[in-house]
Design a protein around this motif. Structure first.
Motif, PDB file in Angstrom:
ATOM      1  N   ILE A 240       0.863  -1.186   0.000  1.00 13.98           N
ATOM      2  CA  ILE A 240       0.000   0.000   0.000  1.00 13.98           C
ATOM      3  C   ILE A 240       0.893   1.228   0.000  1.00 13.98           C
ATOM      4  O   ILE A 240       1.838   1.306   0.786  1.00 13.98           O
ATOM      5  CB  ILE A 240      -0.943   0.003   1.214  1.00 13.98           C
ATOM      6  CG1 ILE A 240      -2.023  -1.075   1.045  1.00 13.98           C
ATOM      7  CG2 ILE A 240      -1.583   1.364   1.411  1.00 13.98           C
ATOM      8  CD1 ILE A 240      -3.014  -1.129   2.185  1.00 13.98           C
ATOM      9  N   ILE A 241       0.612   2.162  -0.879  1.00 17.70           N
ATOM     10  CA  ILE A 241       1.403   3.389  -0.944  1.00 17.70           C
ATOM     11  C   ILE A 241       0.915   4.333   0.150  1.00 17.70           C
ATOM     12  O   ILE A 241      -0.234   4.802   0.108  1.00 17.70           O
ATOM     13  CB  ILE A 241       1.281   4.073  -2.314  1.00 17.70           C
ATOM     14  CG1 ILE A 241       1.691   3.121  -3.428  1.00 17.70           C
ATOM     15  CG2 ILE A 241       2.126   5.333  -2.354  1.00 17.70           C
ATOM     16  CD1 ILE A 241       1.518   3.697  -4.825  1.00 17.70           C
ATOM     17  N   PRO A 242       1.728   4.617   1.158  1.00 17.89           N
ATOM     18  CA  PRO A 242       1.259   5.470   2.257  1.00 17.89           C
ATOM     19  C   PRO A 242       1.362   6.953   1.898  1.00 17.89           C
ATOM     20  O   PRO A 242       2.178   7.363   1.081  1.00 17.89           O
ATOM     21  CB  PRO A 242       2.238   5.124   3.381  1.00 17.89           C
ATOM     22  CG  PRO A 242       3.519   4.801   2.649  1.00 17.89           C
ATOM     23  CD  PRO A 242       3.108   4.140   1.357  1.00 17.89           C
ATOM     24  N   GLY A 243       0.485   7.753   2.513  1.00 18.55           N
ATOM     25  CA  GLY A 243       0.641   9.203   2.451  1.00 18.55           C
ATOM     26  C   GLY A 243       0.006   9.907   1.280  1.00 18.55           C
ATOM     27  O   GLY A 243       0.188  11.121   1.125  1.00 18.55           O
ATOM     28  N   LEU A 244      -0.743   9.218   0.415  1.00 21.74           N
ATOM     29  CA  LEU A 244      -1.371   9.887  -0.731  1.00 21.74           C
ATOM     30  C   LEU A 244      -2.581  10.702  -0.282  1.00 21.74           C
ATOM     31  O   LEU A 244      -3.352  10.286   0.583  1.00 21.74           O
ATOM     32  CB  LEU A 244      -1.809   8.857  -1.772  1.00 21.74           C
ATOM     33  CG  LEU A 244      -0.705   8.038  -2.445  1.00 21.74           C
ATOM     34  CD1 LEU A 244      -1.310   7.040  -3.411  1.00 21.74           C
ATOM     35  CD2 LEU A 244       0.274   8.960  -3.167  1.00 21.74           C
ATOM     36  N   GLY A 245      -2.743  11.871  -0.877  1.00 23.36           N
ATOM     37  CA  GLY A 245      -3.876  12.708  -0.531  1.00 23.36           C
ATOM     38  C   GLY A 245      -4.030  13.872  -1.496  1.00 23.36           C
ATOM     39  O   GLY A 245      -3.108  14.200  -2.254  1.00 23.36           O
ATOM     40  N   LEU A 246      -5.201  14.500  -1.473  1.00 25.06           N
ATOM     41  CA  LEU A 246      -5.484  15.674  -2.301  1.00 25.06           C
ATOM     42  C   LEU A 246      -6.075  16.750  -1.410  1.00 25.06           C
ATOM     43  O   LEU A 246      -7.099  16.519  -0.746  1.00 25.06           O
ATOM     44  CB  LEU A 246      -6.453  15.307  -3.428  1.00 25.06           C
ATOM     45  CG  LEU A 246      -6.859  16.441  -4.377  1.00 25.06           C
ATOM     46  CD1 LEU A 246      -5.648  16.937  -5.166  1.00 25.06           C
ATOM     47  CD2 LEU A 246      -7.971  15.992  -5.329  1.00 25.06           C
ATOM     48  N   LYS A 247      -5.477  17.926  -1.380  1.00 23.63           N
ATOM     49  CA  LYS A 247      -5.922  19.025  -0.524  1.00 23.63           C
ATOM     50  C   LYS A 247      -6.286  20.217  -1.415  1.00 23.63           C
ATOM     51  O   LYS A 247      -5.411  20.948  -1.876  1.00 23.63           O
ATOM     52  CB  LYS A 247      -4.811  19.430   0.458  1.00 23.63           C
ATOM     53  CG  LYS A 247      -4.181  18.276   1.236  1.00 23.63           C
ATOM     54  CD  LYS A 247      -5.163  17.587   2.149  1.00 23.63           C
ATOM     55  CE  LYS A 247      -4.486  16.456   2.924  1.00 23.63           C
ATOM     56  NZ  LYS A 247      -5.438  15.720   3.785  1.00 23.63           N
ATOM     57  N   GLU A 248      -7.590  20.356  -1.703  1.00 26.64           N
ATOM     58  CA  GLU A 248      -8.044  21.459  -2.552  1.00 26.64           C
ATOM     59  C   GLU A 248      -9.447  21.875  -2.147  1.00 26.64           C
ATOM     60  O   GLU A 248     -10.115  21.182  -1.372  1.00 26.64           O
ATOM     61  CB  GLU A 248      -8.005  21.057  -4.024  1.00 26.64           C
ATOM     62  CG  GLU A 248      -8.932  19.916  -4.388  1.00 26.64           C
ATOM     63  CD  GLU A 248      -8.843  19.547  -5.866  1.00 26.64           C
ATOM     64  OE1 GLU A 248      -8.020  20.145  -6.577  1.00 26.64           O
ATOM     65  OE2 GLU A 248      -9.608  18.663  -6.304  1.00 26.64           O
ATOM     66  N   GLU A 249      -9.908  22.987  -2.672  1.00 24.81           N
ATOM     67  CA  GLU A 249     -11.241  23.481  -2.357  1.00 24.81           C
ATOM     68  C   GLU A 249     -12.302  22.579  -2.987  1.00 24.81           C
ATOM     69  O   GLU A 249     -12.061  21.933  -4.012  1.00 24.81           O
ATOM     70  CB  GLU A 249     -11.407  24.911  -2.869  1.00 24.81           C
ATOM     71  CG  GLU A 249     -10.491  25.909  -2.168  1.00 24.81           C
ATOM     72  CD  GLU A 249     -10.690  27.313  -2.701  1.00 24.81           C
ATOM     73  OE1 GLU A 249     -11.519  27.477  -3.627  1.00 24.81           O
ATOM     74  OE2 GLU A 249     -10.029  28.231  -2.186  1.00 24.81           O
ATOM     75  N   THR A 250     -13.480  22.581  -2.361  1.00 24.75           N
ATOM     76  CA  THR A 250     -14.567  21.740  -2.843  1.00 24.75           C
ATOM     77  C   THR A 250     -15.013  22.186  -4.225  1.00 24.75           C
ATOM     78  O   THR A 250     -15.151  23.378  -4.510  1.00 24.75           O
ATOM     79  CB  THR A 250     -15.755  21.802  -1.871  1.00 24.75           C
ATOM     80  OG1 THR A 250     -15.314  21.372  -0.572  1.00 24.75           O
ATOM     81  CG2 THR A 250     -16.891  20.901  -2.346  1.00 24.75           C
ATOM     82  N   ARG A 251     -15.217  21.195  -5.103  1.00 21.30           N
ATOM     83  CA  ARG A 251     -15.699  21.444  -6.465  1.00 21.30           C
ATOM     84  C   ARG A 251     -16.631  20.311  -6.855  1.00 21.30           C
ATOM     85  O   ARG A 251     -16.854  19.371  -6.077  1.00 21.30           O
ATOM     86  CB  ARG A 251     -14.539  21.548  -7.438  1.00 21.30           C
ATOM     87  CG  ARG A 251     -13.653  20.311  -7.473  1.00 21.30           C
ATOM     88  CD  ARG A 251     -12.607  20.394  -8.565  1.00 21.30           C
ATOM     89  NE  ARG A 251     -11.610  21.435  -8.302  1.00 21.30           N
ATOM     90  CZ  ARG A 251     -10.578  21.669  -9.086  1.00 21.30           C
ATOM     91  NH1 ARG A 251     -10.442  20.960 -10.215  1.00 21.30           N
ATOM     92  NH2 ARG A 251      -9.689  22.587  -8.783  1.00 21.30           N
ATOM     93  N   SER A 252     -17.141  20.355  -8.101  1.00 21.03           N
ATOM     94  CA  SER A 252     -18.108  19.338  -8.522  1.00 21.03           C
ATOM     95  C   SER A 252     -17.465  17.979  -8.738  1.00 21.03           C
ATOM     96  O   SER A 252     -18.132  16.935  -8.620  1.00 21.03           O
ATOM     97  CB  SER A 252     -18.803  19.782  -9.820  1.00 21.03           C
ATOM     98  OG  SER A 252     -17.841  19.974 -10.856  1.00 21.03           O
ATOM     99  N   ASP A 253     -16.185  17.931  -9.071  1.00 17.33           N
ATOM    100  CA  ASP A 253     -15.524  16.657  -9.301  1.00 17.33           C
ATOM    101  C   ASP A 253     -14.047  16.794  -8.936  1.00 17.33           C
ATOM    102  O   ASP A 253     -13.411  17.813  -9.263  1.00 17.33           O
ATOM    103  CB  ASP A 253     -15.668  16.231 -10.769  1.00 17.33           C
ATOM    104  CG  ASP A 253     -15.110  14.840 -11.006  1.00 17.33           C
ATOM    105  OD1 ASP A 253     -15.602  13.890 -10.380  1.00 17.33           O
ATOM    106  OD2 ASP A 253     -14.163  14.710 -11.808  1.00 17.33           O
ATOM    107  N   HIS A 254     -13.551  15.791  -8.272  1.00 15.84           N
ATOM    108  CA  HIS A 254     -12.135  15.763  -7.873  1.00 15.84           C
ATOM    109  C   HIS A 254     -11.478  14.552  -8.532  1.00 15.84           C
ATOM    110  O   HIS A 254     -12.059  13.454  -8.544  1.00 15.84           O
ATOM    111  CB  HIS A 254     -11.995  15.664  -6.352  1.00 15.84           C
ATOM    112  CG  HIS A 254     -12.658  16.787  -5.630  1.00 15.84           C
ATOM    113  ND1 HIS A 254     -12.041  17.989  -5.393  1.00 15.84           N
ATOM    114  CD2 HIS A 254     -13.924  16.880  -5.097  1.00 15.84           C
ATOM    115  CE1 HIS A 254     -12.868  18.786  -4.735  1.00 15.84           C
ATOM    116  NE2 HIS A 254     -14.019  18.143  -4.539  1.00 15.84           N
ATOM    117  N   MET A 255     -10.275  14.719  -9.087  1.00 18.15           N
ATOM    118  CA  MET A 255      -9.618  13.654  -9.836  1.00 18.15           C
ATOM    119  C   MET A 255      -8.117  13.663  -9.591  1.00 18.15           C
ATOM    120  O   MET A 255      -7.492  14.719  -9.528  1.00 18.15           O
ATOM    121  CB  MET A 255      -9.884  13.829 -11.324  1.00 18.15           C
ATOM    122  CG  MET A 255      -9.293  12.745 -12.218  1.00 18.15           C
ATOM    123  SD  MET A 255      -7.543  13.032 -12.688  1.00 18.15           S
ATOM    124  CE  MET A 255      -7.662  14.538 -13.631  1.00 18.15           C
TER     125      MET A 255
END
Length: 528
Positions: A164-179
């Protein structure tokens, strides 16, 4: 009048001699490392990597800070020694000059086709780079203000295994779709568990896309992303691209087998059992009288320690006794070949190397050497050798290699050491020590001794071990050196024969040039 002038000249010469001897023999007292370039070598240009870093803002002026920039590596290096500005008696001792010895010219001149030799060396170096290069060595910067969270280093996977790759994440403002997406070269991606409201594309492939209208759900799914290595290699790394719309980042996953530990069971002891931990190794040639004195001195202090002897005499004599292993080699096989043989027969955790003309004394404390190796990360610790004159030498040096471009690199050797070892005030860290040292047997075998160095060689071992050996030196662990002072008419036939083999220089010099120029790809050696 002439007598007065002669007396004044003798007084001046004597004074200079005493000053030179004091300068040469006085031990260093500073624990600092000399990282400054010598004067007269201005900074001509910044390091290439720094040029790349600052080129992103060409309209912004910058000012070079000379005292910092002068420490940066010059590329290519320059093989240049100090010029002799004046000459006085003993000036080399009083004011030692840095000398430079070009390795390419003398070696290539001895070759029938120098250009073919250069091409061969270039091909060998290219092959070496391909074998030793790892993508984990690439210089990658995690750009600021990126919404991506990812591991910069420390992720490892065994060949053809899954993690398992540890530490992955996305930190951005809320929008209609996140990718987000991941791309690899030596493996595939998948997930260990699925999360509702998250779309996955490319599972089990080298390129996988994850998307969701809910950011918390996407981040939860990223916690289950797996990586499976699909290309076997015992030691490499995969560069993973991790990106989102308008942003991309890179990190490495190291691929390789685990290092197999090599543990030595010597039995539980409240004190060090030297006989179970240490084997003494030596090489002898035409000096059985010196060898007997060495063995007698060892037995006075360490009666049960095993002594391994490599012997390449033409007419070998028996060397027997308790805990002695005597190995006969082909005649005149050589100094480093004997070292390889002797060390290869060691079964204990540590090997103590001694020359056959050394003599143990009450100051030859192997227990302290073991104590240092057991309590520190050092692989090898050297002692000091006391001559019959009373002078004690430690022979400490630092070694470094400076990149030099297509023609080869520059080897720098300096007298001195890096710093004092905490807890052992008489011990320092260096890169090369005197020919009396104790080391971890496996580390010595890892470096090895080039058997082409038949009668002369010492520094070559430490140059080969640069980057893999962690070395110390202690001035209070002392072995005596048998006297070499012999009047010409008192020398025995064996002594004359030994000197003939030991000091034949023409062939030896050419081998040294070949080893440094071709094998190690140096274009020059600079020493002080």
């Amino acid at each position: 009048m002439r007598t007065t002038r002669k007396c004044l000249g003798l007084i001046l010469a004597s004074g200079l001699l005493l000053l030179a001897l004091f300068y040469a023999w006085s031990p260093g007292t500073s624990s600092g490392v000399d990282i400054w370039q010598r004067q007269g070598r201005p900074v001509k240009k910044l390091n290439a990597k720094m040029q790349d870093i600052i080129s992103g803002n060409p309209d912004i002026a910058y000012h070079i800070k000379e005292d910092v920039a002068c420490r940066l590596a010059q590329n290519p290096c320059v093989c240049q020694g100090d010029e002799e500005t004046f000459h006085l008696p003993f000036s080399n001792l009083l004011f030692p000059r840095m000398w430079a010895h070009k390795l390419d010219v003398p070696f290539l001149e001895s070759q029938p086709d120098p250009e073919a030799t250069k091409r061969h060396r270039a091909q060998e170096y290219s092959s070496f780079r391909r074998r030793s290069y790892s993508p984990a060595d690439a210089f990658i910067v995690a750009e600021a203000n990126s919404p991506l969270q990812y591991p910069i280093q420390g992720v490892e996977v065994r060949p053809l295994k899954t993690i398992i790759i540890p530490g992955l994440g996305l930190k951005e403002e809320t929008r209609s779709d996140h990718m987000v997406y991941l791309t690899a070269a030596l493996g595939t991606f998948d997930v260990a568990a699925t999360v509702a409201n998250v779309s996955l594309k490319g599972e089990g492939e080298k390129h996988m896309i994850l998307s969701s209208p809910l950011l918390p759900a996407l981040n939860r799914q990223l916690q289950f992303v797996t990586y499976t290595n699909t290309v076997f290699h015992p030691k490499t790394a995969d560069t993973v691209q991790f990106g989102t719309e308008g942003h991309q980042s890179f990190f490495t996953i190291k691929v390789g087998h685990a290092t197999i530990p090599k543990l030595y069971y010597s039995g539980y002891q409240t004190e060090y059992n030297i006989s179970a931990l240490v084997t003494i190794a030596t090489k002898t040639f035409l000096r059985y009288d010196k060898l007997k004195d060495l063995i007698d001195s060892i037995r006075q202090y360490y009666p049960t320690v095993t002594i391994v002897i490599a012997d390449d005499n033409k007419h070998p004599q028996p060397v027997t006794g308790p805990h002695i292993e005597h190995y006969i080699m082909p005649f005149s096989k050589g100094w480093f070949a004997g070292r390889n043989l002797a060390v290869s027969q060691v079964t204990t955790k540590y090997v103590l190397w001694v020359d056959d003309d050394f003599i143990f004394s009450a100051n030859t404390k192997l227990e302290k050497m073991v104590d240092i190796l057991e309590k520190t990360t050092l692989d090898l610790v050297g002692g000091a050798v006391r001559e019959v004159t009373g002078y004690t030498a430690t022979y400490r040096h630092t070694i470094s290699v400076e990149e030099g471009g297509e023609e080869g690199d520059c080897l720098h050797i300096r007298s001195g050491y890096h710093h004092v070892i905490e807890g052992f005030p008489n011990c320092v860290v260096a890169d090369a020590v005197i020919n009396f040292f104790m080391a971890r047997k496996d580390k010595v075998l890892q470096v090895g001794f080039d058997p082409r160095l038949a009668r002369q060689g010492h520094m070559e071992f430490f140059i080969q071990g640069l980057g893999s050996l962690h070395i110390g030196s202690c001035s209070d662990i002392i072995v005596n050196h048998a006297s070499k002072i012999k009047l010409p008419w008192t020398k025995s036939d064996s002594q004359k024969a030994y000197e003939k083999f030991r000091y034949s220089s023409s062939k030896t010099n050419n081998i040294h040039n070949e080893l440094f120029y071709f094998k190690n790809r140096f274009k020059c050696m600079v020493s002080i």
